[in-house]
Structures are given as structure tokens and as C-alpha cells.
Scaffold this active site. Structure first.
Site, short mmCIF file in Angstrom:
data_model
loop_
_atom_site.label_atom_id
_atom_site.label_comp_id
_atom_site.label_asym_id
_atom_site.label_seq_id
_atom_site.Cartn_x
_atom_site.Cartn_y
_atom_site.Cartn_z
CG HIS A 166 12.59 -49.20 9.21
ND1 HIS A 166 11.54 -49.20 8.34
CD2 HIS A 166 12.05 -49.10 10.45
CE1 HIS A 166 10.40 -49.09 9.01
NE2 HIS A 166 10.69 -49.03 10.30
CG ASP A 382 18.74 -49.73 0.39
OD1 ASP A 382 18.30 -49.44 1.52
OD2 ASP A 382 18.53 -49.05 -0.62
P1 ADQ Z 1 15.88 -45.05 2.87
O1 ADQ Z 1 17.33 -45.29 2.96
O2 ADQ Z 1 15.49 -43.64 2.94
O3 ADQ Z 1 15.06 -45.88 3.94
P2 ADQ Z 1 14.23 -46.17 0.57
O4 ADQ Z 1 13.66 -47.43 1.04
O5 ADQ Z 1 14.66 -46.25 -0.85
O6 ADQ Z 1 15.48 -45.68 1.39
O7 ADQ Z 1 13.12 -45.05 0.70
C1 ADQ Z 1 13.29 -43.77 0.17
C2 ADQ Z 1 11.92 -43.06 0.08
O8 ADQ Z 1 12.12 -41.68 -0.19
C3 ADQ Z 1 11.07 -43.60 -1.06
O9 ADQ Z 1 9.76 -43.77 -0.60
C4 ADQ Z 1 11.14 -42.52 -2.15
O10 ADQ Z 1 9.96 -42.37 -2.90
C5 ADQ Z 1 11.38 -41.27 -1.35
N1 ADQ Z 1 12.22 -40.36 -2.15
C6 ADQ Z 1 13.38 -40.65 -2.69
N2 ADQ Z 1 13.85 -39.60 -3.38
C7 ADQ Z 1 12.99 -38.62 -3.25
C8 ADQ Z 1 12.95 -37.26 -3.72
N3 ADQ Z 1 13.92 -36.71 -4.43
N4 ADQ Z 1 11.90 -36.54 -3.37
C9 ADQ Z 1 10.93 -37.06 -2.63
N5 ADQ Z 1 10.93 -38.32 -2.15
C10 ADQ Z 1 11.94 -39.09 -2.46
C11 ADQ Z 1 15.36 -46.79 5.02
C12 ADQ Z 1 16.30 -47.96 4.68
C13 ADQ Z 1 15.73 -48.72 3.51
C14 ADQ Z 1 14.32 -49.19 3.79
C15 ADQ Z 1 13.45 -48.05 4.31
C16 ADQ Z 1 12.11 -48.55 4.81
O11 ADQ Z 1 17.60 -47.50 4.41
O12 ADQ Z 1 16.56 -49.83 3.20
O13 ADQ Z 1 13.75 -49.68 2.61
O14 ADQ Z 1 14.09 -47.37 5.38
O15 ADQ Z 1 12.26 -49.50 5.80
#
Ligand code: ADQ
Length: 733
Positions: A166, A382
Site C-alpha cells: 500500500h 504517498d
Molecule cells: P494512509 O496513509 O492512511 O494510507 P490515505 O490513503 O489518505 O492515507 O487514507 C486515509 C483514510 O483515512 C481516508 O480514507 C480518510 O477518509 C480517512 N481519514 C482521514 N482523516 C480522517 C479523520 N480525521 N477521521 C476519520 N477518517 C479519516 C496508506 C498509504 C496511502 C494509501 C492507502 C491505501 O499511506 O498512500 O493510499 O494506504 O492503500
């Protein structure tokens, strides 16, 4: 019914103990949604840590936890406090996470945490292997479990294993600095299918596999351990409908139904016509470029003061990994930056940054997405970034602008977003201005294209495509264009032997009849091989012909007491009834002209060498830098093709070798000469390397041709190992 076993560090559940009771709530994250059809809708099983350490579960509780988890089609891997400190906070988050995100200065390497990482991967392997039944497949997720695929393969070689990363896979130049680079790659190579978010990560991975693990890579396929491993990119999507529906519901709600967060947002937006909101949402992580974003916003306010008192940055940061020192440092830095900028710019009625450090319920997340004119997403690295996609999905009126860092995996798909380099404040400030001033028609045009793409490739589709690719990776025949030699094929071939008047069996030697790992040495036959060959040759209608690239002295020494036909030196010499003849009058005067040319390639390609054989020249580049070697092959081919035109010389490209020899010297040509001697009505040919391909190609179509090993071939059938050849010969005997 066969099932899929999904494995990730955490189970998609929240487990809480409340006195003597256990409370389990399924989580609704993107991954859990995407995997639903694989997990809940079929009889899948999810293996992972429950979130409670052994220390938190007393003896009486264990069975209850297991039971509660099981109800959700999950199986827990038990981890203790030490595992969490060393495997999770340690190796996963203080070594792999920074390394894979190009934060070399944060990458710590501690032997103790590496040992713990290995131990925990073994714990996972044990639980997974216990779950495996006939026909099952396994899908492993993410950087915490890089060693798991091989651990599963060791125990269950026939079970299909998929792996998805991921986070980014770093470039070779970064990955090579890592002390355990080879172990990590070998762990991953236990998979049959390896998935990444983008083609760039895939390419970086393949480059490390070639250079560090020294495996053969062709396009996106790796040949390893008699398997073909497929590597591909699968950009992860979101549960589009969920976000779209929630946004529509948000729009339809009456004033009274609005949340407190929504009311505050409305207040700001209603202050004036020119009031605007810019949104950012991320976990508080140093990869997300949070300080850069705040500084760029400060730069924007200074450069474009007309926006002061009109624009607000809503910054939602979710607490994350707060036990790791760099995250504590980041928290402090973020707090200070927000404080400084708010202190400097705020007026009685306006604060430039609204900063929330907490998780928010889904409804409030939707409030933020739907109320913001611009989403400003600026990670410095990311893997994908789902927030960008979620913002797009909630824009039901097709307005709003996505400003997206080009360092995110998502930027590869979201071409219509305004893309920025997160290190370039000037560019961020100017792009933010452009976003705020973008005409509605342009917003709509861009948003529509983005929505079309994201809605099509949802997270369900992503999971489905991965599973289909895993399924098809099992069909090795499609890659090598031969059929696996089954028991049934073997019996059919045996029958043709029994029915024939004269059968001839051509057999390669090294790699076909004997295993050879040290390729520079020929291996003397063992007693079992002598016995097997003797048994086959005792059939009155069967003759054996052993073919080898090595010199005739060797073959003569090993088979002096037999009457087998022998072909040696790539097909230059032939023995029948113990008399050797030269099959072709071989001139070698051409070598004088070609050797100096090849020597220049040796000089220019460190690690390569020239092998001067009796009838051929071979330039080997297996120990050279693999990419440089491959580039040189193209050059060599060009030079040699012009040198050898109008001669009967030909240039062959084998595995990490380029060979030049007379066209008439080949095992195929020699085998055809043998066929002229007698009316053989049945032919079997077995060989393993590229020199045997000439026999597969040149011998008549009715020949039963069998390749040893998994590589593209002209043969009709393939087997994986020397032992299978021997077993087949025993059957014929
Ligand atoms: P993350 O680094 O966690 O994931 P991201 O892909 O942006 O990053 O996902 C974050 C998730 O958390 C989103 O679905 C968002 O809606 C949720 N979220 C964020 N802030 C929130 C809050 N305050 N309250 C509730 N929910 C919240 C890792 C990798 C990424 C990759 C994903 C999936 O680092 O690059 O996209 O896995 O593979």
C-alpha cells in the site's frame, strides 16, 4: 468450497474489553469495503492482529476474544507488548515506513526489531497455514508482512499467494542502502502475484529484484524457484458510491439536521461572497507534507494579501503512531507553525487556519469535503492518497478544485487535478490562487473527468481485478506456451513407445538429467541415473541419444561402457557405436575477427567475460550490472549482425550470454543428422536450456518434446524439475 484468506497487520475490527465482556465493531475503512466481496460475501477469512496485546487479555478472556472475532469471519494473531514495540513501532514504522518513503535520515536499523519482525511474520504464517484448506488462496497486505509470502510458500508450495503493497516501493538507489534488502525481497518473492499502486513502484521493485536478488526479469515477470511471479500495478480506488451518496444526503438535509461542524463551516462561508475554504485531511505523518503545506499557505497569504480575511485553511490531522519520536516532533512542529501563523495573521473576526487534531465521524468528514472550494493535498511521498479521491467523489455539483502533490500515487491517475511539487512554495501559492479563481466551467470539466475515472475503478473493482490476476497467475502454460506434463500425457507417450517400431529419445544432460547449480562444472552421473538409463535402453525398440554442450571427452568418460548415441560440443561431435565423428567440417578462422570486438565489450562492461570455446565464442554478462548488460546486448547484436552477414555464423542470445557460432553447429542440426540414419517412427526429446530449443524446433512435429523448467519454450510440454524427468524415464523403463 475454496476460500480466500486475507492477511493484514490489523483485523478490520475494533475489539474492546469492557470488564468481563468483549465488544467487537467491524471497521468501515476502504480496505474492508474493497475486500467485502472476497471476505464477507464468500466464505473468506481475515487473519490479523485484534488490537489487544496478550497482556491486555487475561487467560479467561482469550476464548471469548477468539469467539467474538470468529463471528466476524476473522482469526486473530496474538501479539504481545514486546511484538508491538519492536515489530510494529520498531521495524515496521521506524525502519520500513521511512525507508520506503525516502526518509533515509529517519530510518533506524536495530537488530532487535528485525528479529521481532521475523518472529511476528512467523506467527502470522503459522496462523495462516493452519487456516489453509485444499483450493484456497491467500492475499497478504502491506509492509508489515513482507516476509510472510515466502513463509507460506515454504509450507504450502501449491497455494496461490498474492501480495499488495500500500505504500511506495522506493528506487533501487534507496532500497540498496538497507541492510536486510535481500531478505525482504526474498520474502516478497514467495508470492505468485505482487501488486503496487503505480507503474513506478512496480518498476523500482523489478529493478531491485534484478540487481539485488539477481533474478531473471522479463517485462513484468520474474522467474524464480521454478515459478513465474507476475508483478503489476493496481491503483486502489475508494467506495465511490458511499461518498457520493453521503454527499447527496448532506446536501438534502434541512438546517436543523445539520451538524455542529457544518453550522460552523456555513457561518464562515456566509460571511461574504468571497469567503472560501481550503481543506486538507491526513494522518499526522511526516510523509504527508503538513509543515510544507502550512508554510506554503503562509507564503500565499503574504504574496496575495487580498485573500487575507477571506480564505481559511481547514486542516484535519488524525493522531497517528504517537509512540514514535519523529511523530512527536512533527506534532510539536505543526502546533508551533499553526500557532505562529494564526498569531501573525488573525483578526478579530478571522483565523487563517482551523486546525483539528483528532479523528472525526464519517458525517463530519463529509461536511468538510462538501463545504470546501479547494482540497490542498501536498504529501512529500504517498503510496496512493485516498483523501484526494474521496474529495472528488463528494463533489456532486462538479465544482471544487483538487490541488494535488505529484509525489502521490493518485497523481498518476488524476491528471485533471492541478498538480504541484510539494517542495515548491511559489508553485503551491500560485496554484492555490489559480484554484480559487478557476471559472466554474473549467471546474466542472475537470471534475467530471476525474469522477468518471474514479467511479469506474472503485475499490471493489480493484479487489476483483487483483483476485482475477491472482487466479490467472496460476496458469503457467500461458507464459511459457507449453502444457504441464501430466500423468495422463506420460501414459500416452508410453503407449506410443510400446506401439512403435523404433523410438529414439534425445536427452539433454546438465539441467535435464542432473541438477547443476555450479554451472561451470559438469556433473558425473550418479548410480540411480545409470540404472534408469540402462532400463530404458533395454527396451528392444528404444535408443537413447544424450546431447550436451560440453566437450566430447566428458561424455566419453561418463558413457564409455554404454552404446548410447552421444552428441557433444553443442552438436559438433557425434558418437555412434563408440566411434566419434565430426559432424561438420568446422572452420574457426572467423574467431580472429570477432574476438577483438567482443573484448571491447568485456572492457566496457565490468563483470562480463569472454569464453573461447572450440567452435564458439560466448560473452557472459551474468555478473555485470544487469541493466548495463542488457543495453550492451543490443549494441553487440548490432555490431555482430553486420560482421556476420554473408557468413554461416549466427548470434544467439541465451540467459545472460551472447554466443556466436556456425549455424550448422546446433543440437537441432545434429539431431536431424541422427534421424537420417534410421527410420525412427517415434521421437521423444527432453531438454532444459536454450540450446535444446533447437531440437524442439527442428525435430518433426510428431516428436514429444518436453522442457525442464519454467521458461518460454518451443516444446509441447514442461516439467519443473530434474526429478520429474527421471521419474518419467523410470516409467518408460
Ligand atoms: P494512509 O496513509 O492512511 O494510507 P490515505 O490513503 O489518505 O492515507 O487514507 C486515509 C483514510 O483515512 C481516508 O480514507 C480518510 O477518509 C480517512 N481519514 C482521514 N482523516 C480522517 C479523520 N480525521 N477521521 C476519520 N477518517 C479519516 C496508506 C498509504 C496511502 C494509501 C492507502 C491505501 O499511506 O498512500 O493510499 O494506504 O492503500
Amino acid at each position: 468450497m475454496s476460500k480466500t484468506i486475507i492477511v493484514s497487520n490489523r483485523l478490520p475490527l475494533q475489539v474492546k474489553t469492557d470488564g468481563k465482556d468483549i465488544k467487537v465493531t467491524p471497521s468501515v475503512g476502504g480496505l474492508a469495503t474493497g475486500m467485502k466481496s472476497v471476505h464477507r460475501d464468500s466464505n473468506g477469512v481475515w487473519v490479523g492482529w485484534s488490537g489487544l496485546t496478550d497482556e491486555e487479555i487475561d487467560d479467561g478472556m482469550q476464548a471469548k476474544v477468539d469467539q467474538a472475532v470468529q463471528k466476524e469471519q476473522c482469526v486473530a494473531v496474538n501479539l504481545n507488548e514486546d511484538d508491538i514495540q519492536n515489530y510494529y513501532y520498531g521495524f515496521s514504522n521506524r525502519t520500513l515506513w521511512p525507508l520506503f518513503h525516502y526518509f533515509l535520515e529517519y530510518t533506524e536499523f536495530e537488530k532487535e526489531s528485525w528479529e521481532s519482525y521475523k518472529r511476528v511474520n512467523e506467527k502470522f504464517a503459522k496462523v495462516v497455514v493452519d487456516q489453509i484448506e485444499e483450493g484456497d488462496r491467500v492475499w497478504v497486505h502491506d509492509y508489515q508482512l513482507l516476509l510472510l509470502p515466502q513463509l507460506i510458500k515454504d509450507e504450502k508450495p501449491d497455494v496461490p499467494v498474492g501480495f499488495f503493497l500500500h505504500i511506495p516501493f522506493p528506487s533501487y538507489e534507496i532500497f540498496r542502502t538497507f541492510p536486510k534488502r535481500k531478505e525482504i525481497l526474498e520474502g516478497m518473492l514467495g508470492s505468485d502475484l505482487l501488486g503496487f499502486h503505480t507503474y513506478d513502484y512496480e518498476r523500482h521493485f523489478l529493478s531491485s529484484v534484478k540487481r539485488i536478488a539477481n533474478k531473471e526479469v522479463r517485462f513484468n515477470k520474474i522467474t524464480h524457484d521454478n515459478r513465474i511471479i507476475k508483478v503489476d500495478s493496481f491503483p486502489m480506488g475508494i467506495d465511490y458510491k458511499k461518498f457520493e451518496d453521503a454527499a447527496k444526503k448532506n446536501q438534502d438535509q434541512s438546517k436543523k439536521q445539520r451538524s455542529e461542524v457544518q453550522r460552523r463551516l456555513d457561518e464562515h462561508l456566509n460571511e461574504s461572497d468571497s469567503a472560501k475554504m481550503v481543506l486538507s485531511i491526513d494522518r499526522l505523518d511526516y510523509t504527508k507534507g503538513i509543515p510544507n503545506r502550512i508554510r506554503a499557505f503562509e507564503y500565499f497569504l503574504n504574496k496575495y494579501p487580498e485573500y487575507q480575511e477571506k480564505i481559511r485553511l481547514i486542516m484535519l490531522a488524525v493522531p497517528s503512531r504517537s509512540e514514535v519520536p519523529q511523530y512527536q516532533k512533527l506534532k510539536k512542529e505543526t502546533d508551533e507553525l499553526v500557532g505562529r501563523i494564526n498569531g501573525q495573521f488573525s483578526t478579530v473576526s478571522w483565523t487563517p487556519i482551523w486546525y483539528f487534531f483528532r479523528t472525526m465521524p464519517f458525517e463530519n468528514l463529509i461536511d468538510l469535503y462538501t463545504s470546501s472550494d479547494v482540497a490542498l493535498i501536498t504529501p512529500v511521498r504517498d503510496g496512493m492518497n485516498l483523501v484526494a479521491k474521496e474529495y472528488v467523489a463528494t463533489r456532486t455539483e462538479q465544482d471544487g478544485v483538487l490541488v494535488l502533490s505529484e509525489m502521490t500515487g493518485a497523481s498518476k491517475e488524476l491528471g485533471e487535478a492541478l498538480q504541484i511539487n510539494p517542495f515548491n512554495f511559489e508553485e503551491i501559492a500560485d496554484t492555490l490562487k489559480r484554484a480559487l479563481e478557476m471559472p466554474k466551467a473549467e471546474q466542472k470539466r475537470r471534475m467530471l473527468s476525474l469522477q468518471k475515472r474514479i467511479s469506474r475503478y472503485s475499490v471493489e473493482k480493484w479487489a476483483e481485478e487483483f483476485m482475477n490476476a491472482l487466479e490467472s497467475s496460476q496458469n503457467v502454460s500461458q507464459y511459457i506456451q507449453a502444457e504441464r506434463l501430466t500423468q495422463k500425457h506420460q501414459r500416452n507417450i508410453l503407449k506410443t513407445v510400446e506401439d512403435s517400431e523404433n523410438t529414439i529419445i534425445f536427452l539433454g544432460y546438465n539441467g535435464t538429467l542432473v541438477d547443476y547449480t555450479d554451472k561451470t562444472e559438469d556433473k558425473t552421473p550418479d548410480k540411480a541415473l545409470y540404472d534408469t538409463l540402462a532400463k530404458v535402453s533395454q527396451r528392444p525398440n528404444v535408443e537413447l541419444c544424450i546431447t550436451s554442450c560440453s566437450e566430447n571427452e566428458n561424455l566419453q568418460k561418463w558413457f564409455a561402457d554404454t552404446d548410447y548415441r552421444l552428441i557433444s560440443d553443442h552438436g559438433a561431435f557425434y558418437r555412434k557405436h563408440n566411434i566419434w565423428t565430426e559432424l561438420e567440417a568446422l572452420k574457426t578462422d572467423w574467431m580472429e575477427d570477432v574476438i577483438p570486438v567482443l573484448e571491447t565489450f568485456v572492457d566496457r562492461t565490468p563483470g562480463s567475460y569472454l569464453d573461447i570455446n572450440r567452435f564458439s565464442l560466448a560473452w557472459h554478462y551474468g555478473d555485470a550490472d544487469i541493466e548495463m548488460g542488457e543495453k550492451r546486448v543490443i549494441e553487440i547484436n548490432t555490431v555482430l549482425t553486420s560482421l556476420t552477414s554473408n557468413t554461416d555464423l549466427s548470434v544467439f542470445h541465451g540467459k545472460e550470454v551472447v554466443e556466436i557460432k556456425s549455424t550448422k553447429v546446433s543440437k537441432g542440426y545434429a539431431a536431424l543428422q541422427v534421424l537420417k540414419e534410421k527410420d525412427f517412427d517415434n521421437i521423444i526429446v527432453i531438454g532444459d536450456d536454450w540450446t535444446d530449443e533447437y531440437m524442439f524446433e527442428d525435430l518433426p512435429d510428431h516428436a514429444h518434446s518436453i522442457k525442464v523448467g519454467i521458461r518460454k519454450t518451443n516444446a509441447k510440454y514442461f516439467v519443473k524439475r530434474v526429478e520429474e524427468v527421471r521419474a518419467f524415464l523410470n516409467l518408460l523403463g
